[in-house]
Design a protein around this motif. Structure first.
Motif, PDB file in Angstrom:
ATOM      1  N   MET A  53       0.808  -1.211   0.000  1.00  0.00           N
ATOM      2  CA  MET A  53       0.000   0.000   0.000  1.00  0.00           C
ATOM      3  C   MET A  53       0.848   1.270   0.000  1.00  0.00           C
ATOM      4  SD  MET A  53      -3.068  -0.899  -0.244  1.00  0.00           S
ATOM      5  CE  MET A  53      -4.156   0.397   0.322  1.00  0.00           C
ATOM      6  N   PHE A  83      -6.311  -2.979   8.843  1.00  0.00           N
ATOM      7  CA  PHE A  83      -5.628  -1.689   8.930  1.00  0.00           C
ATOM      8  C   PHE A  83      -5.886  -1.048  10.288  1.00  0.00           C
ATOM      9  CE2 PHE A  83      -6.062  -2.065   4.304  1.00  0.00           C
ATOM     10  CZ  PHE A  83      -4.772  -1.747   3.910  1.00  0.00           C
ATOM     11  N   ASN A  86     -10.618   1.911  10.453  1.00  0.00           N
ATOM     12  CA  ASN A  86     -11.751   1.122   9.962  1.00  0.00           C
ATOM     13  C   ASN A  86     -11.857   1.184   8.437  1.00  0.00           C
ATOM     14  OD1 ASN A  86     -14.246   0.085   9.371  1.00  0.00           O
ATOM     15  ND2 ASN A  86     -15.366   1.397  10.794  1.00  0.00           N
ATOM     16  N   THR A  87     -12.010   0.032   7.801  1.00  0.00           N
ATOM     17  CA  THR A  87     -12.175   0.030   6.345  1.00  0.00           C
ATOM     18  C   THR A  87     -13.386  -0.796   5.932  1.00  0.00           C
ATOM     19  OG1 THR A  87     -10.779  -1.910   6.034  1.00  0.00           O
ATOM     20  CG2 THR A  87      -9.676   0.196   5.960  1.00  0.00           C
ATOM     21  N   LEU A  88     -14.418  -0.807   6.801  1.00  0.00           N
ATOM     22  CA  LEU A  88     -15.653  -1.501   6.433  1.00  0.00           C
ATOM     23  C   LEU A  88     -16.562  -0.547   5.680  1.00  0.00           C
ATOM     24  CD1 LEU A  88     -16.258  -3.143   9.898  1.00  0.00           C
ATOM     25  CD2 LEU A  88     -15.749  -4.406   7.812  1.00  0.00           C
ATOM     26  N   LEU A  92     -23.376  -1.073   4.312  1.00  0.00           N
ATOM     27  CA  LEU A  92     -23.740  -2.433   3.937  1.00  0.00           C
ATOM     28  C   LEU A  92     -23.819  -3.308   5.188  1.00  0.00           C
ATOM     29  CD1 LEU A  92     -21.467  -2.931   0.793  1.00  0.00           C
ATOM     30  CD2 LEU A  92     -23.813  -2.099   0.890  1.00  0.00           C
ATOM     31  N   LEU A 100     -18.537  -9.306  -0.518  1.00  0.00           N
ATOM     32  CA  LEU A 100     -17.716  -8.500  -1.434  1.00  0.00           C
ATOM     33  C   LEU A 100     -16.257  -8.932  -1.356  1.00  0.00           C
ATOM     34  CD1 LEU A 100     -19.091  -4.869  -1.099  1.00  0.00           C
ATOM     35  CD2 LEU A 100     -18.884  -6.182  -3.206  1.00  0.00           C
ATOM     36  N   ARG A 103     -15.525 -11.954  -3.253  1.00  0.00           N
ATOM     37  CA  ARG A 103     -15.484 -11.723  -4.688  1.00  0.00           C
ATOM     38  C   ARG A 103     -14.207 -11.008  -5.091  1.00  0.00           C
ATOM     39  NH1 ARG A 103     -21.254  -9.288  -6.110  1.00  0.00           N
ATOM     40  NH2 ARG A 103     -20.654  -9.837  -8.219  1.00  0.00           N
ATOM     41  N   PHE A 104     -13.746 -10.080  -4.263  1.00  0.00           N
ATOM     42  CA  PHE A 104     -12.487  -9.389  -4.576  1.00  0.00           C
ATOM     43  C   PHE A 104     -11.327 -10.382  -4.611  1.00  0.00           C
ATOM     44  CE2 PHE A 104     -13.954  -5.158  -2.422  1.00  0.00           C
ATOM     45  CZ  PHE A 104     -14.809  -4.942  -3.485  1.00  0.00           C
ATOM     46  N   ARG A 148     -13.196 -10.696   8.212  1.00  0.00           N
ATOM     47  CA  ARG A 148     -13.061 -10.438   6.781  1.00  0.00           C
ATOM     48  C   ARG A 148     -11.633 -10.746   6.309  1.00  0.00           C
ATOM     49  NH1 ARG A 148     -13.926  -4.443   4.581  1.00  0.00           N
ATOM     50  NH2 ARG A 148     -11.938  -4.236   5.649  1.00  0.00           N
TER      51      ARG A 148
ATOM     52  N   ILE B   5     -17.578  -6.776 -11.569  1.00  0.00           N
ATOM     53  CA  ILE B   5     -19.001  -6.897 -11.254  1.00  0.00           C
ATOM     54  C   ILE B   5     -19.249  -6.569  -9.785  1.00  0.00           C
ATOM     55  CG2 ILE B   5     -20.968  -8.480 -11.214  1.00  0.00           C
ATOM     56  CD1 ILE B   5     -19.549 -10.031 -13.472  1.00  0.00           C
ATOM     57  N   ALA B   6     -18.352  -7.030  -8.913  1.00  0.00           N
ATOM     58  CA  ALA B   6     -18.536  -6.778  -7.484  1.00  0.00           C
ATOM     59  C   ALA B   6     -18.523  -5.278  -7.198  1.00  0.00           C
ATOM     60  CB  ALA B   6     -17.449  -7.493  -6.686  1.00  0.00           C
ATOM     61  N   ILE B   7     -17.572  -4.572  -7.782  1.00  0.00           N
ATOM     62  CA  ILE B   7     -17.473  -3.134  -7.543  1.00  0.00           C
ATOM     63  C   ILE B   7     -18.690  -2.407  -8.109  1.00  0.00           C
ATOM     64  CG2 ILE B   7     -16.175  -1.074  -8.212  1.00  0.00           C
ATOM     65  CD1 ILE B   7     -13.640  -2.737  -7.871  1.00  0.00           C
ATOM     66  N   GLN B   9     -21.729  -3.704  -8.668  1.00  0.00           N
ATOM     67  CA  GLN B   9     -22.933  -4.006  -7.892  1.00  0.00           C
ATOM     68  C   GLN B   9     -22.972  -3.259  -6.574  1.00  0.00           C
ATOM     69  OE1 GLN B   9     -23.271  -8.244  -7.495  1.00  0.00           O
ATOM     70  NE2 GLN B   9     -24.442  -8.416  -9.399  1.00  0.00           N
ATOM     71  N   ARG B  10     -21.806  -3.110  -5.958  1.00  0.00           N
ATOM     72  CA  ARG B  10     -21.776  -2.410  -4.685  1.00  0.00           C
ATOM     73  C   ARG B  10     -22.266  -0.973  -4.854  1.00  0.00           C
ATOM     74  NH1 ARG B  10     -17.414   0.770  -2.668  1.00  0.00           N
ATOM     75  NH2 ARG B  10     -17.897   1.448  -0.580  1.00  0.00           N
ATOM     76  N   LEU B  13     -26.057  -0.972  -5.435  1.00  0.00           N
ATOM     77  CA  LEU B  13     -26.762  -1.291  -4.199  1.00  0.00           C
ATOM     78  C   LEU B  13     -26.827  -0.058  -3.303  1.00  0.00           C
ATOM     79  CD1 LEU B  13     -27.949  -3.705  -2.634  1.00  0.00           C
ATOM     80  CD2 LEU B  13     -25.698  -4.052  -1.617  1.00  0.00           C
ATOM     81  N   LYS B  14     -25.700   0.632  -3.196  1.00  0.00           N
ATOM     82  CA  LYS B  14     -25.655   1.805  -2.328  1.00  0.00           C
ATOM     83  C   LYS B  14     -26.511   2.929  -2.891  1.00  0.00           C
ATOM     84  CE  LYS B  14     -22.054   2.786  -0.003  1.00  0.00           C
ATOM     85  NZ  LYS B  14     -20.720   3.039   0.564  1.00  0.00           N
ATOM     86  N   ARG B  17     -30.093   2.233  -2.034  1.00  0.00           N
ATOM     87  CA  ARG B  17     -30.386   2.377  -0.601  1.00  0.00           C
ATOM     88  C   ARG B  17     -30.491   3.837  -0.217  1.00  0.00           C
ATOM     89  NH1 ARG B  17     -27.184  -2.387   2.291  1.00  0.00           N
ATOM     90  NH2 ARG B  17     -28.545  -3.983   1.443  1.00  0.00           N
ATOM     91  N   PHE B  91     -13.859   7.102   3.879  1.00  0.00           N
ATOM     92  CA  PHE B  91     -14.320   6.118   4.849  1.00  0.00           C
ATOM     93  C   PHE B  91     -13.420   4.901   4.913  1.00  0.00           C
ATOM     94  CE2 PHE B  91     -18.173   8.600   4.016  1.00  0.00           C
ATOM     95  CZ  PHE B  91     -18.473   8.945   5.319  1.00  0.00           C
ATOM     96  N   GLY B  92     -12.296   4.947   4.215  1.00  0.00           N
ATOM     97  CA  GLY B  92     -11.310   3.879   4.344  1.00  0.00           C
ATOM     98  C   GLY B  92     -11.545   2.680   3.435  1.00  0.00           C
ATOM     99  N   TYR B  93     -12.755   2.595   2.842  1.00  0.00           N
ATOM    100  CA  TYR B  93     -13.057   1.385   2.076  1.00  0.00           C
ATOM    101  C   TYR B  93     -12.141   1.218   0.864  1.00  0.00           C
ATOM    102  CZ  TYR B  93     -15.692  -2.620   0.522  1.00  0.00           C
ATOM    103  OH  TYR B  93     -16.041  -3.898   0.172  1.00  0.00           O
ATOM    104  N   LYS B  95      -9.109   1.398   0.748  1.00  0.00           N
ATOM    105  CA  LYS B  95      -7.952   0.563   1.119  1.00  0.00           C
ATOM    106  C   LYS B  95      -8.280  -0.907   0.972  1.00  0.00           C
ATOM    107  CE  LYS B  95      -5.045   3.200   4.144  1.00  0.00           C
ATOM    108  NZ  LYS B  95      -4.395   3.235   5.461  1.00  0.00           N
ATOM    109  N   GLU B  96      -9.498  -1.263   1.394  1.00  0.00           N
ATOM    110  CA  GLU B  96      -9.932  -2.666   1.247  1.00  0.00           C
ATOM    111  C   GLU B  96      -9.891  -3.064  -0.225  1.00  0.00           C
ATOM    112  OE1 GLU B  96     -10.853  -5.412   2.660  1.00  0.00           O
ATOM    113  OE2 GLU B  96     -12.503  -6.324   1.558  1.00  0.00           O
ATOM    114  N   ILE B  97     -10.313  -2.145  -1.088  1.00  0.00           N
ATOM    115  CA  ILE B  97     -10.285  -2.453  -2.518  1.00  0.00           C
ATOM    116  C   ILE B  97      -8.850  -2.510  -3.033  1.00  0.00           C
ATOM    117  CG2 ILE B  97     -10.978  -1.644  -4.811  1.00  0.00           C
ATOM    118  CD1 ILE B  97     -13.456  -0.420  -3.555  1.00  0.00           C
TER     119      ILE B  97
END
Ligand SMILES: Nc1ncnc2c1ncn2[C@@H]1O[C@H](COP(=O)(O)OP(=O)(O)OP(=O)(O)O)[C@@H](O)[C@H]1O
Ligand SMILES: [Mg+2]
Lengths: 311, 275
Positions: A53, A83, A86-88, A92, A100, A103-104, A148, B5-7, B9-10, B13-14, B17, B91-93, B95-97
């Motif tokens: 990263m 990390f 928070n990275t949730l 969702l 997710l 799938r990633f 996760r 597709i995952a990205i 769809q997310r 979905l959001k 909502r 929101f940090g997400y 990084k997960e990606i």
């Protein structure tokens, strides 16, 4: 044992700070490896470089046989990371977050539900799986993140301050989960913390300070290296007591911390009875203990781990 | 592929909502329809039809401006949906990606498809206003125009994506994008014809992907076969490049190339984002 991570001469400079100053270490397969150090020591910077990263300024890193600067995708597939922040996706549900992630990481389709169930059980969140993450408490979020990180069966799991901001009870629980996990899956864990008691569960600890690793060994070995016992005492007049100690006591290393005097001796049994007799100032408090990792840190840096660097 | 597709769809979905976003984004196009379609249609018609000889044909400004307003909605929604990248960073997400093994190009494409789909859905929702505006388009034409709307959405989303991968704050993004969006609307032929512009403006018109998108949409939606060339001129349906009239096919090619270049740049920017 084989090294699953090896780091050579790793450095990272930001504009005006040298955050990591040429560190070297190996992590063996299956061990819990702890990074202990105060705020700003460079722990997160190191972890982020290992996890692809952050680009190192120089040096090289090999994980699971892959070079981090060349085989990024292979490295990314072999690690899981929690990390520091928070990275949730809070909008969702827990289940959606986990799906997710499957799938990633290309978890096989027919295994997904099974694994999600499995990791949710490990962290006790089965009941809450259909709730949105924004309704979770801090501890639940952290547990979900750990779950996760495990979904794709990583070879190494990185945990950057997994318990920061949690109350002591939740912290203890979380460590139970982490240890349960290590027993069950046998994965290598790389964690950072500035809580000393947490570093104790590691098989080996690297003590980091101001961008350098200053010691690296098992917690027991580090403490044994200091050797002996530590006597903490307070007296009615510490200054006078110190004077006397310097005059009469030769075999102890003396340090002072606020209103407590620390004496490090080879063996307290032999020392203490004669010592109490020599001292003329009345003792108000006396405590004998084995060295902790904090003493190790203190011995190497002259500071306690919670103290900030005084320029 | 799965990652794309995952990205995608997310993001969808959001979007579904977030009810506020779903309906909030309607206010702007409705406002424009009120101003341009209702209030100003009379004066716009006189202005645009001024050069037409008496009795050359019927001219309806609302019919002209409606596809333009749909295109404008596509532009705004595409670009602002691409802002999800900045929100994910906040929101940090992100990084997960980014720490996952998904290829960087899949991340860019997934995000682009997400914004483009959301934009197309919003565009289609505007079709509900057609009867209220007293317009009548051929149903087949409305169905045929959807793929073109999606294509334009892709091109504009990739533009938004490039910006959001480079900028780190939502405020910074909104400021930058506002400066960009206004000329892209006004110099596209969406709201009024752009046939006789000074050279430097004409240059902007010709590199603006919205120009081609709007032109294609008008050609598909408006019944041009039964229209006299004077009326077509007045409505600005005679887009030329280097002196020759463009076909729908050529315009589509331009939009596709535009989208490809920007997705490529966004991918590079994602690659550089860390190591
Ligand atoms: N993006 C950045 N730009 C500039 N300096 C940075 C950046 N990130 C970290 N630093 C600096 O690098 C040093 C190490 O930071 P790092 O986050 O690695 O510390 P840490 O050991 O993880 O501390 P903590 O226990 O607080 O998490 C600090 O001095 C910090 O100010
Ligand atoms: Mg840190």
């Amino acid at each position: 044992m084989e090294s699953i991570i090896s780091v050579h001469n790793l450095t990272k400079s930001y504009k005006n700070v040298e955050a990591v100053k040429g560190i070297n270490f190996e992590v063996e397969e299956g061990e819990i490896f702890g990074f202990l150090g105060p705020n700003g020591a460079g722990k997160s910077t190191t972890i982020n470089m290992i996890c692809t990263m952050l680009k190192p300024t120089s040096g090289n890193i090999v994980i699971n046989g892959y070079d981090v600067s060349k085989d990024k995708d292979a490295v990314r597939g072999s690690i899981g990371i929690i990390f520091q922040e928070n990275t949730l996706d809070e909008k969702l549900t827990a289940h959606e977050n986990l799906m997710l992630h499957c799938r990633f990481y290309n978890v096989p389709k027919d295994k997904r539900e099974e694994r999600i169930q499995e990791v949710l059980e490990i962290v006790d969140l089965v009941e809450e799986k259909s709730q949105r993450v924004e309704t979770f408490s801090g501890g639940m979020k952290r547990r979900l993140e750990i779950a996760r990180g495990l979904l794709h069966y990583p070879k190494v799991l990185f945990l950057d301050e997994p318990t920061v901001g949690l109350d002591p009870q939740t912290r203890a629980h979380l460590w139970e989960y982490i240890l349960r996990l290590k027993e069950k899956e046998g994965i290598t864990m790389f964690l950072t913390t500035h809580y000393l008691d947490e570093a104790e569960i590691s098989d080996r600890v690297a003590i980091m300070d101001q961008g350098d690793i200053i010691a690296i060994d098992s917690p027991t070995a580090l403490k044994d290296q200091l050797g002996g016992d530590i006597i903490e005492l307070s007296t009615e007049d510490n200054e006078q007591a110190l004077k006397e100690i310097h005059e009469k006591v030769k075999e102890a290393e003396v340090t002072v911390d606020e209103d407590t005097i620390h004496l490090k001796v080879a063996s307290s049994d032999a020392f203490i009875s004669s010592f109490i007799k020599t001292l003329n100032i009345p003792i108000t408090r006396l405590n004998i203990r084995k060295p902790t990792l904090n003493d190790v840190f203190l011995a190497f840096t002259g500071r306690k781990i919670g103290e900030t660097v005084k320029e | 592929m799965e990652g794309i597709i995952a990205i995608w769809q997310r993001d969808l979905l959001k979007f579904f909502r977030d009810k506020a976003r779903l309906f909030g984004s309607f206010t702007m196009p409705i406002l424009f329809l009120l101003i341009f379609g209702g209030g100003m249609s009379g004066s716009m018609e006189t202005m645009m039809a001024g050069s037409m000889p008496e009795g050359a044909g019927e001219f309806n400004y609302v019919e002209f401006v409606f596809p333009g307003i749909v295109a404008m909605t596509l532009l705004m929604t595409s670009i602002f949906s691409a802002m999800s990248v900045i929100e994910d960073k906040d929101f940090g997400y992100m990084k997960e990606i980014m720490v996952s093994p998904i290829s960087r190009v899949s991340i860019a494409v997934g995000k682009m498809l997400g914004s483009a789909t959301i934009a197309t859905i919003q565009g289609i929702m505007l079709f509900l206003l057609i009867p209220l505006l007293g317009l009548s388009y051929d149903i087949m034409a409305l169905i045929q125009v959807i793929p073109f709307m999606f294509l334009l959405g892709c091109a504009l989303s990739s533009l938004g994506l490039l910006f959001s991968s480079l900028i780190n704050s939502t405020q910074g993004f909104q400021l930058t994008v506002q400066i960009l969006v206004m000329p892209m609307i006004f110099l596209s032929g969406a709201l009024f014809p752009v046939s006789n512009m000074p050279a430097w403006m004409d240059f902007i018109v010709k590199i603006n992907p919205v120009t081609y998108g709007v032109d294609v949409m008008k050609k598909v939606m408006v019944d041009i076969e039964n229209m006299s060339s004077t009326v077509m001129d007045a409505m600005g349906l005679n887009l030329t490049l280097f002196g020759r009239q463009l076909t729908i096919f050529e315009e589509v090619i331009f939009i596709v190339i535009f989208a490809f270049i920007l997705v490529f740049l966004a991918t590079v920017s994602f690659k550089r984002a860390n190591a």
